[in-house]
Design an enzyme around this catalytic site. Structure first.
Site, PDB file in Angstrom:
ATOM      1  CG  HIS A   1      -2.013   1.042   1.082  1.00 43.08           C
ATOM      2  ND1 HIS A   1      -1.798   2.369   1.386  1.00 43.08           N
ATOM      3  CD2 HIS A   1      -3.302   0.958   0.668  1.00 43.08           C
ATOM      4  CE1 HIS A   1      -2.918   3.049   1.164  1.00 43.08           C
ATOM      5  NE2 HIS A   1      -3.842   2.226   0.736  1.00 43.08           N
TER       6      HIS A   1
ATOM      7  CG  LEU B   1      -9.546  -1.492   0.328  1.00 46.02           C
ATOM      8  CD1 LEU B   1      -8.886  -2.413  -0.686  1.00 46.02           C
ATOM      9  CD2 LEU B   1     -10.356  -0.399  -0.378  1.00 46.02           C
ATOM     10  CG  ASP B   2      -5.943  -0.586   1.455  1.00 41.93           C
ATOM     11  OD1 ASP B   2      -5.366  -1.481   0.823  1.00 41.93           O
ATOM     12  OD2 ASP B   2      -6.354   0.465   0.946  1.00 41.93           O
ATOM     13  CB  ALA B   3      -8.290  -3.604   7.256  1.00 44.48           C
TER      14      ALA B   3
END
Length: 283
Positions: A191, A226-228
């Site tokens: 990310h 998402l993105d976690a």
């Protein structure tokens, strides 16, 4: 040197290290590296040992059979791998080349000890670069109105190439939940910001508007949220008011490459243990 990598997570208690060490000593196992961590908050214990393969009287299957009673006794979540059995890494990309090019170079130079059976991309821009390395390139375009056929093909290709791990080297599509579930703990993403800050689009523009002094990148496992997912590696680079957005993008790309390559290497060497939504990393 060929080694067996024994990775263990279990409820903490007395005698775990002694039991494992005694097991290895019984078979003249030569421990070349040992790492332990006791998590007081969760009450779990984590361990990673590297054992010289030539010091043991059995192969990997024999090791698993001999060790199984100890694993049951301590309710272990465990695995043992052979350093000579290279993991198969499927790379995925879109248009940006910096992360993909960096991983291909590190693979060719021997820095990343793995096999790369193919690259999957939703654009055709990077084909010539990938094929220069002699790696098959599969262009799987994604229709924004109906993404299901594309991801069905992605899933088929990942299965066909027997991937042990999938790396999203700036693949700019969100994987569907079924793929995230099937490959839990096996899909690595980079990310382009220091999560959990500046999620979503144009993180460097967001950071510039906030006048930040550090920008960074986060390598993490992909989950349905998402993105976690669990974070493997992060790093930052210092900036100032003199840096433009273009400067930040350039510096950000450098840190993205570095963090993704390091995170992948940690995974390939079985140095990452996932527990809940966190990781224990024996670097």
């Amino acid at each position: 040197m060929r080694t067996y990598r024994l990775v263990i997570a279990c409820p903490d208690g007395v005698g775990i290290v002694a039991k494992v060490s005694n097991f290895l000593a019984t078979y003249n196992g030569w421990i070349s590296e040992a790492s332990h961590h006791s998590d007081n908050q969760s009450g779990w214990f984590f361990m990673r040992h590297e054992i010289r393969a030539d010091s043991l009287p059995f192969d990997l299957d024999g090791f698993r059979q001999a060790f199984a009673p100890i694993a049951r006794e301590f309710s272990m979540e465990w695995r043992v791998t052979d350093s000579e059995q290279k993991k198969r890494v499927v790379l995925m990309a879109s248009r940006e080349s910096h992360c993909l090019a960096d991983l291909l170079y590190r693979w060719q130079s021997g820095e990343l000890d793995c096999e790369i059976p193919c690259v999957i991309a939703n654009h055709d821009d990077l084909r010539s670069m990938v094929e220069w390395y002699g790696i098959p390139y599969f262009h799987v375009p994604v229709d924004p109105k109906d993404k299901a056929p594309a991801f069905a093909e992605v899933s088929r290709l990942v299965h066909e190439h027997a991937a042990d791990v999938v790396v999203l080297a700036r693949y700019m599509q969100i994987l569907p939940p079924d793929i995230c579930r099937e490959y839990a703990g096996q899909v690595i993403n980079i990310h382009h910001s220091f999560l959990p800050s500046f999620v979503g689009a144009k993180p460097y523009h967001q950071a510039a508007r906030r006048g930040v002094k550090l920008i960074g990148a986060t390598c993490h496992y992909v989950t349905e949220e998402l993105d976690a997912g669990p974070i493997i590696e992060q790093d930052v680079v210092r900036i100032s008011h003199r840096d433009s957005v273009d400067d930040m993008v350039r510096l950000g790309k450098d840190v993205e490459k570095r963090v993704l390559a390091h995170g992948l290497r940690l995974h390939l060497e079985d140095r990452v243990l996932i527990h809940d939504n966190k990781t224990v990393v024996f670097d």
